[in-house]
Scaffold this motif. Structure first.
Motif, short mmCIF file in Angstrom:
data_model
loop_
_atom_site.label_atom_id
_atom_site.label_comp_id
_atom_site.label_asym_id
_atom_site.label_seq_id
_atom_site.Cartn_x
_atom_site.Cartn_y
_atom_site.Cartn_z
N GLY A 209 4.49 13.74 1.10
CA GLY A 209 3.13 13.36 1.40
C GLY A 209 2.05 14.25 0.84
N ASP A 210 2.37 15.04 -0.19
CA ASP A 210 1.33 15.90 -0.77
C ASP A 210 1.38 15.81 -2.29
OD1 ASP A 210 2.61 18.78 -1.85
OD2 ASP A 210 3.85 17.68 -0.42
N ASP A 406 -4.27 12.76 -1.39
CA ASP A 406 -3.26 13.28 -0.46
C ASP A 406 -3.20 12.46 0.81
OD1 ASP A 406 -1.89 16.23 -0.90
OD2 ASP A 406 -3.63 15.93 -2.15
N THR A 407 -4.35 12.11 1.35
CA THR A 407 -4.40 11.33 2.58
C THR A 407 -3.70 9.99 2.39
OG1 THR A 407 -6.51 12.34 3.17
CG2 THR A 407 -5.91 10.34 4.33
N LEU A 408 -4.00 9.33 1.29
CA LEU A 408 -3.38 8.04 0.99
C LEU A 408 -1.88 8.18 0.78
CD1 LEU A 408 -3.69 5.03 0.30
CD2 LEU A 408 -4.19 5.70 -2.06
N ILE A 412 1.04 6.26 3.17
CA ILE A 412 2.05 5.33 2.66
C ILE A 412 3.46 5.91 2.80
CG2 ILE A 412 2.83 4.05 0.62
CD1 ILE A 412 -0.07 3.90 -0.28
N TRP A 413 3.59 7.21 2.60
CA TRP A 413 4.89 7.86 2.78
C TRP A 413 5.40 7.68 4.20
CZ3 TRP A 413 9.48 9.12 2.00
CH2 TRP A 413 10.12 10.24 2.53
N GLN A 414 4.52 7.75 5.17
CA GLN A 414 4.96 7.55 6.54
C GLN A 414 5.45 6.11 6.75
OE1 GLN A 414 2.43 7.86 10.46
NE2 GLN A 414 3.25 9.89 9.98
N ASN A 415 4.78 5.15 6.11
CA ASN A 415 5.25 3.76 6.19
C ASN A 415 6.62 3.60 5.55
OD1 ASN A 415 2.94 2.88 7.51
ND2 ASN A 415 1.89 2.28 5.63
N VAL A 416 6.85 4.31 4.47
CA VAL A 416 8.16 4.28 3.81
C VAL A 416 9.23 4.86 4.73
CG1 VAL A 416 9.52 5.21 1.89
CG2 VAL A 416 7.21 4.35 1.46
N GLN A 429 1.66 0.21 -4.27
CA GLN A 429 0.46 0.19 -3.42
C GLN A 429 -0.36 1.46 -3.62
OE1 GLN A 429 1.40 -0.07 0.74
NE2 GLN A 429 -0.74 0.08 1.41
N TYR A 430 0.31 2.60 -3.66
CA TYR A 430 -0.40 3.88 -3.83
C TYR A 430 -1.15 3.93 -5.16
CZ TYR A 430 -1.29 8.87 -4.35
OH TYR A 430 -1.91 10.09 -4.55
#
Length: 442
Positions: A209-210, A406-408, A412-416, A429-430
């Protein structure tokens, strides 16, 4: 070294205020510069302002350095102001939009392009007779450049690596990997630590996520997040593979679960998994001292970012932890330039700063502070020197509109992680949303 990941994430959100203010400048035309090529030092008493984020030791060292500067420049008085990270950007946006910004300001790379494009910060090349950057290497200096011009002088250096809790490794008899390790080595070590502790300790906290770690991953695979023209060039397959790698570690049980990772997102350093001994390894910027201070009973060390077996040389790069910039509205740009020159080239000032703003970008400062570094800062200095020797060109600066990258990515990583989207769809999507953000800002 106190540049925490949570603070950087928060900055992306606050940055929207700064960008909006800078956009207002472009519309009103109030950010016009002062013709720096004609700047001269005043013979009369002059007062300039210096603003930065940070408290405690940073305030004390900066005030002490400024006093030295004022002693050598008796006709220059420096008004100083420090605030916390979030308030700093909110206040800076307001003062810039109002046409009354500080003369000299501490900057973060995610905002340099935005303020530079709007004409809010000055091209420092105009003041080279007052401000020297000759001590900096070409690659380090380039981290403060936008469209070929220097807008920000690097203060400290940073690079993503892997913090390891040696206390945990020793407790369970797991050997510390060699510095030339690969991604397969990381997986093997994480599995061994998890198994030998019977699951009491997970091998690592994964990345995902970074953008700094994503950028390193991409560079190992011949790709980048942005190109030099400020366009998104990240390949969908590269991002999908980046997430697949971390997702496999979560599924294999060598990391905390997705829900545990989500719960620990905003944890204070002393409650982080690496500090509490819940994991043996974690990806961090090179601010090991902050983690060590938060975990005094643990023995922490740092390893380089793992490498792909076929990665070509030059994939590593240095990131500046922060910068000094000059307002394009400064009425005393020559004096402002002399102040930055003093803060970045005078070894007495460098000794006062130590490694608190990151390992100094100036090699002379590094040499001056070496004898007094803490053990963890010494580890970081050695690490940064190795990265410096292996680094290629720096990653292109974050373009206008990219401040929420980074926020985006984290969202999306959390959704994955929770199976709400696949790595491939999440990557598409990202990239699509990031391109739109840049287009809208342009």
């Amino acid at each position: 070294m106190k540049h925490q990941p949570a603070a950087r994430l928060r900055a992306r959100i606050i940055g929207a205020v700064a960008i909006a203010a800078a956009s207002a400048l472009a519309v009103s035309g109030c950010a016009t510069g002062n013709g720096g090529g004609d700047a001269e030092l005043s013979k009369d008493p002059v007062t300039i302002s210096l603003n930065w984020w940070g408290a405690g030791a940073r305030v004390e060292s900066t005030e002490a350095a400024v006093k030295l500067f004022e002693k050598e420049h008796p006709n220059i008085t420096v008004k100083m102001q420090s605030t916390d990270w979030g308030s700093y950007w909110d206040k800076l946006a307001t003062t810039v939009a109002g046409g009354n910004p500080p003369d000299v300001m501490q900057f973060d790379q995610v905002y340099v392009a935005s303020y530079a494009q709007r004409g809010a910060i000055a091209d420092l090349g105009q003041y080279d007779k007052f401000l020297s950057t000759s001590d900096l290497t070409k690659n380090v200096r380039a981290t403060g450049e936008y469209q070929g011009k220097l807008y920000a002088v690097p203060i400290g250096l940073n690079s993503i690596g892997v913090a390891i809790n040696k206390s945990v490794f020793e407790e369970y008899g797991v050997p510390v990997p060699d510095e030339s390790w690969t991604w397969d080595d990381l997986n093997a070590t994480a599995k061994e630590l998890t198994e030998k502790s019977d699951g009491k300790v997970k091998g690592l906290d994964p990345f995902g996520g970074d953008t700094p770690s994503l950028t390193l991953w991409a560079r190992q695979h011949g790709n980048q997040l942005f190109d030099k023209n400020g366009k998104v060039v990240l390949k969908q397959s590269v991002l999908a593979d980046y997430w697949k790698y971390a997702l496999a570690q979560i599924k294999d049980g060598v990391t905390p679960s997705a829900s545990q990772l989500a719960e620990g997102t905003n944890a204070a350093l002393d409650q982080s998994d690496i500090a509490t001994g819940k994991v043996g390894m974690t990806f961090i910027p090179s601010n090991l001292s902050a983690y060590q201070a938060a975990a005094p009973s643990q023995k922490l060390d740092m390893l380089p970012f793992p490498a792909a077996k076929d990665a070509e040389k030059g994939w590593q790069y240095l990131k500046s932890s922060m910068y000094w910039s000059i307002s394009s509205k400064s009425k005393h740009p020559a004096e402002a330039a002399e102040l930055i020159d003093f803060l970045t080239t005078n070894t007495k000032a460098g000794t006062l700063f130590g490694a608190e703003r990151g390992l100094p970008a100036n090699p002379a400062f590094q040499k001056a502070i070496a004898p007094d570094l803490s053990p963890s800062d010494t580890i970081v200095m050695d690490y940064i020197k190795k990265v410096t020797a292996e680094s290629g060109e720096p990653a292109p600066i974050t373009p206008v509109g990219g401040q929420d990258a980074d926020t985006l990515l984290a969202q999306i990583w959390q959704n994955v992680q929770f199976g709400k989207t696949t790595p491939e769809d999440g990557a598409a999507q990202y990239i699509s949303q990031l391109k739109k953000a840049l287009s809208d800002a342009g």
